[in-house]
Design a protein around this motif. Structure first.
Motif, PDB file in Angstrom:
ATOM      1  N   LEU A  20     -22.238  21.107 -72.121  1.00 48.73           N
ATOM      2  CA  LEU A  20     -22.448  21.683 -73.449  1.00 48.73           C
ATOM      3  C   LEU A  20     -21.120  22.014 -74.123  1.00 48.73           C
ATOM      4  CD1 LEU A  20     -24.815  22.453 -75.269  1.00 48.73           C
ATOM      5  CD2 LEU A  20     -24.760  24.731 -74.270  1.00 48.73           C
ATOM      6  N   GLU A  21     -20.174  22.540 -73.350  1.00 47.35           N
ATOM      7  CA  GLU A  21     -18.872  22.937 -73.888  1.00 47.35           C
ATOM      8  C   GLU A  21     -17.898  21.768 -74.042  1.00 47.35           C
ATOM      9  OE1 GLU A  21     -17.272  26.070 -71.466  1.00 47.35           O
ATOM     10  OE2 GLU A  21     -19.042  27.331 -71.757  1.00 47.35           O
ATOM     11  N   ASN A  22     -17.897  20.853 -73.071  1.00 48.31           N
ATOM     12  CA  ASN A  22     -16.867  19.817 -73.018  1.00 48.31           C
ATOM     13  C   ASN A  22     -17.379  18.386 -73.128  1.00 48.31           C
ATOM     14  OD1 ASN A  22     -14.774  21.798 -72.404  1.00 48.31           O
ATOM     15  ND2 ASN A  22     -15.805  21.967 -70.435  1.00 48.31           N
ATOM     16  N   GLY A  23     -18.683  18.203 -73.158  1.00 46.57           N
ATOM     17  CA  GLY A  23     -19.240  16.849 -73.149  1.00 46.57           C
ATOM     18  C   GLY A  23     -19.273  16.301 -71.737  1.00 46.57           C
ATOM     19  N   GLN A  24     -19.972  15.207 -71.579  1.00 48.09           N
ATOM     20  CA  GLN A  24     -20.067  14.578 -70.260  1.00 48.09           C
ATOM     21  C   GLN A  24     -18.757  13.873 -69.946  1.00 48.09           C
ATOM     22  OE1 GLN A  24     -23.338  11.822 -69.833  1.00 48.09           O
ATOM     23  NE2 GLN A  24     -22.548  11.056 -67.896  1.00 48.09           N
ATOM     24  N   GLN A  25     -18.103  14.282 -68.876  1.00 47.12           N
ATOM     25  CA  GLN A  25     -16.798  13.730 -68.526  1.00 47.12           C
ATOM     26  C   GLN A  25     -16.887  12.479 -67.648  1.00 47.12           C
ATOM     27  OE1 GLN A  25     -13.914  15.107 -69.902  1.00 47.12           O
ATOM     28  NE2 GLN A  25     -15.500  16.201 -71.039  1.00 47.12           N
ATOM     29  N   ARG A  26     -17.885  12.450 -66.745  1.00 42.25           N
ATOM     30  CA  ARG A  26     -18.014  11.316 -65.825  1.00 42.25           C
ATOM     31  C   ARG A  26     -19.394  10.685 -65.975  1.00 42.25           C
ATOM     32  NH1 ARG A  26     -17.144  13.169 -60.017  1.00 42.25           N
ATOM     33  NH2 ARG A  26     -17.652  10.995 -59.667  1.00 42.25           N
ATOM     34  N   PRO A  27     -19.441   9.379 -66.202  1.00 46.76           N
ATOM     35  CA  PRO A  27     -20.726   8.693 -66.296  1.00 46.76           C
ATOM     36  C   PRO A  27     -21.428   8.641 -64.938  1.00 46.76           C
ATOM     37  CG  PRO A  27     -18.949   7.354 -67.203  1.00 46.76           C
ATOM     38  CD  PRO A  27     -18.318   8.492 -66.479  1.00 46.76           C
ATOM     39  N   ILE A  28     -22.751   8.568 -64.960  1.00 54.03           N
ATOM     40  CA  ILE A  28     -23.498   8.373 -63.728  1.00 54.03           C
ATOM     41  C   ILE A  28     -23.499   6.887 -63.401  1.00 54.03           C
ATOM     42  CG2 ILE A  28     -24.948  10.399 -64.151  1.00 54.03           C
ATOM     43  CD1 ILE A  28     -27.242   8.393 -64.844  1.00 54.03           C
TER      44      ILE A  28
ATOM     45  N   ARG B  14     -28.455   1.334 -60.700  1.00 59.86           N
ATOM     46  CA  ARG B  14     -28.601  -0.099 -60.440  1.00 59.86           C
ATOM     47  C   ARG B  14     -29.989  -0.519 -60.874  1.00 59.86           C
ATOM     48  NH1 ARG B  14     -32.015  -1.014 -56.287  1.00 59.86           N
ATOM     49  NH2 ARG B  14     -32.299   0.631 -54.756  1.00 59.86           N
ATOM     50  N   GLN B  15     -30.164  -1.804 -61.135  1.00 59.39           N
ATOM     51  CA  GLN B  15     -31.479  -2.338 -61.452  1.00 59.39           C
ATOM     52  C   GLN B  15     -32.267  -2.441 -60.153  1.00 59.39           C
ATOM     53  OE1 GLN B  15     -32.994  -3.060 -64.246  1.00 59.39           O
ATOM     54  NE2 GLN B  15     -31.314  -2.958 -65.677  1.00 59.39           N
ATOM     55  N   GLY B  16     -33.520  -2.052 -60.207  1.00 57.66           N
ATOM     56  CA  GLY B  16     -34.347  -2.162 -59.014  1.00 57.66           C
ATOM     57  C   GLY B  16     -35.815  -2.209 -59.366  1.00 57.66           C
ATOM     58  N   LYS B  17     -36.465  -3.326 -59.131  1.00 57.99           N
ATOM     59  CA  LYS B  17     -37.900  -3.505 -59.353  1.00 57.99           C
ATOM     60  C   LYS B  17     -38.375  -2.983 -60.705  1.00 57.99           C
ATOM     61  CE  LYS B  17     -38.873  -3.552 -54.452  1.00 57.99           C
ATOM     62  NZ  LYS B  17     -39.508  -2.905 -53.327  1.00 57.99           N
ATOM     63  N   GLY B  18     -37.735  -3.441 -61.756  1.00 56.35           N
ATOM     64  CA  GLY B  18     -38.155  -3.091 -63.104  1.00 56.35           C
ATOM     65  C   GLY B  18     -37.774  -1.703 -63.565  1.00 56.35           C
ATOM     66  N   ARG B  19     -36.879  -1.048 -62.881  1.00 61.33           N
ATOM     67  CA  ARG B  19     -36.442   0.293 -63.287  1.00 61.33           C
ATOM     68  C   ARG B  19     -34.986   0.497 -62.882  1.00 61.33           C
ATOM     69  NH1 ARG B  19     -39.978   3.671 -58.843  1.00 61.33           N
ATOM     70  NH2 ARG B  19     -38.980   2.783 -57.021  1.00 61.33           N
ATOM     71  N   LEU B  20     -34.391   1.531 -63.450  1.00 58.76           N
ATOM     72  CA  LEU B  20     -33.033   1.897 -63.078  1.00 58.76           C
ATOM     73  C   LEU B  20     -33.110   2.909 -61.940  1.00 58.76           C
ATOM     74  CD1 LEU B  20     -31.513   2.367 -66.638  1.00 58.76           C
ATOM     75  CD2 LEU B  20     -31.179   0.445 -65.077  1.00 58.76           C
ATOM     76  N   VAL B  21     -32.328   2.701 -60.905  1.00 64.77           N
ATOM     77  CA  VAL B  21     -32.323   3.584 -59.747  1.00 64.77           C
ATOM     78  C   VAL B  21     -30.973   4.294 -59.691  1.00 64.77           C
ATOM     79  CG1 VAL B  21     -32.528   3.711 -57.229  1.00 64.77           C
ATOM     80  CG2 VAL B  21     -33.894   2.035 -58.504  1.00 64.77           C
ATOM     81  N   LEU B  22     -31.006   5.616 -59.581  1.00 59.57           N
ATOM     82  CA  LEU B  22     -29.778   6.401 -59.538  1.00 59.57           C
ATOM     83  C   LEU B  22     -29.010   6.142 -58.253  1.00 59.57           C
ATOM     84  CD1 LEU B  22     -28.204   8.709 -61.022  1.00 59.57           C
ATOM     85  CD2 LEU B  22     -29.304  10.240 -59.386  1.00 59.57           C
ATOM     86  N   ILE B  23     -27.712   5.921 -58.396  1.00 62.21           N
ATOM     87  CA  ILE B  23     -26.831   5.759 -57.245  1.00 62.21           C
ATOM     88  C   ILE B  23     -25.937   6.987 -57.120  1.00 62.21           C
ATOM     89  CG2 ILE B  23     -24.914   4.432 -56.277  1.00 62.21           C
ATOM     90  CD1 ILE B  23     -26.111   1.974 -57.603  1.00 62.21           C
ATOM     91  N   GLU B  24     -25.343   7.395 -58.238  1.00 59.68           N
ATOM     92  CA  GLU B  24     -24.384   8.501 -58.232  1.00 59.68           C
ATOM     93  C   GLU B  24     -24.553   9.337 -59.489  1.00 59.68           C
ATOM     94  OE1 GLU B  24     -21.634  10.878 -56.714  1.00 59.68           O
ATOM     95  OE2 GLU B  24     -22.158   9.040 -55.678  1.00 59.68           O
ATOM     96  N   GLY B  25     -24.549  10.668 -59.333  1.00 58.73           N
ATOM     97  CA  GLY B  25     -24.582  11.557 -60.491  1.00 58.73           C
ATOM     98  C   GLY B  25     -25.865  12.353 -60.643  1.00 58.73           C
TER      99      GLY B  25
END
Length: 81
Positions: free
Chosen positions: A34-42, A45-56
């Motif tokens: 909220l104060e500084n914005g998102q500094q590091r992107p998450i 990966r693509q997986g079976k028709g959806r995005l699967v979180l790897i990091e973040g």
């Protein structure tokens, strides 16, 4: 790799990862974003028709707490074993 906006509600978080949630950490990150914005992107990966979180995971939860609909991230290739 190019940073892109990703829809928060289209990102799948594996069950094993969900069990590692530290609410205080997500709340603290939400304040920082909220104060500084998102500094590091998450990373997802693509997986079976959806995005699967790897990091973040905590960054993703933080933007959810803020009511955001998108988060900055990278779509990476799945590792081949």
């Amino acid at each position: 790799m190019k940073e892109v906006p990703l829809k928060v509600d289209e990102i799948y978080v594996p069950t094993k990862r969900r069990k590692t949630l530290e609410v205080e950490k997500a709340e603290s990150l939400a304040e920082d974003i909220l104060e500084n914005g998102q500094q590091r992107p998450i990373q997802v990966r693509q997986g079976k028709g959806r995005l699967v979180l790897i990091e973040g995971f905590h960054r993703l939860e933080a933007v959810k707490l803020l009511g955001e609909e998108t988060i900055q991230g990278y779509i990476v290739s799945a590792r081949q074993f």
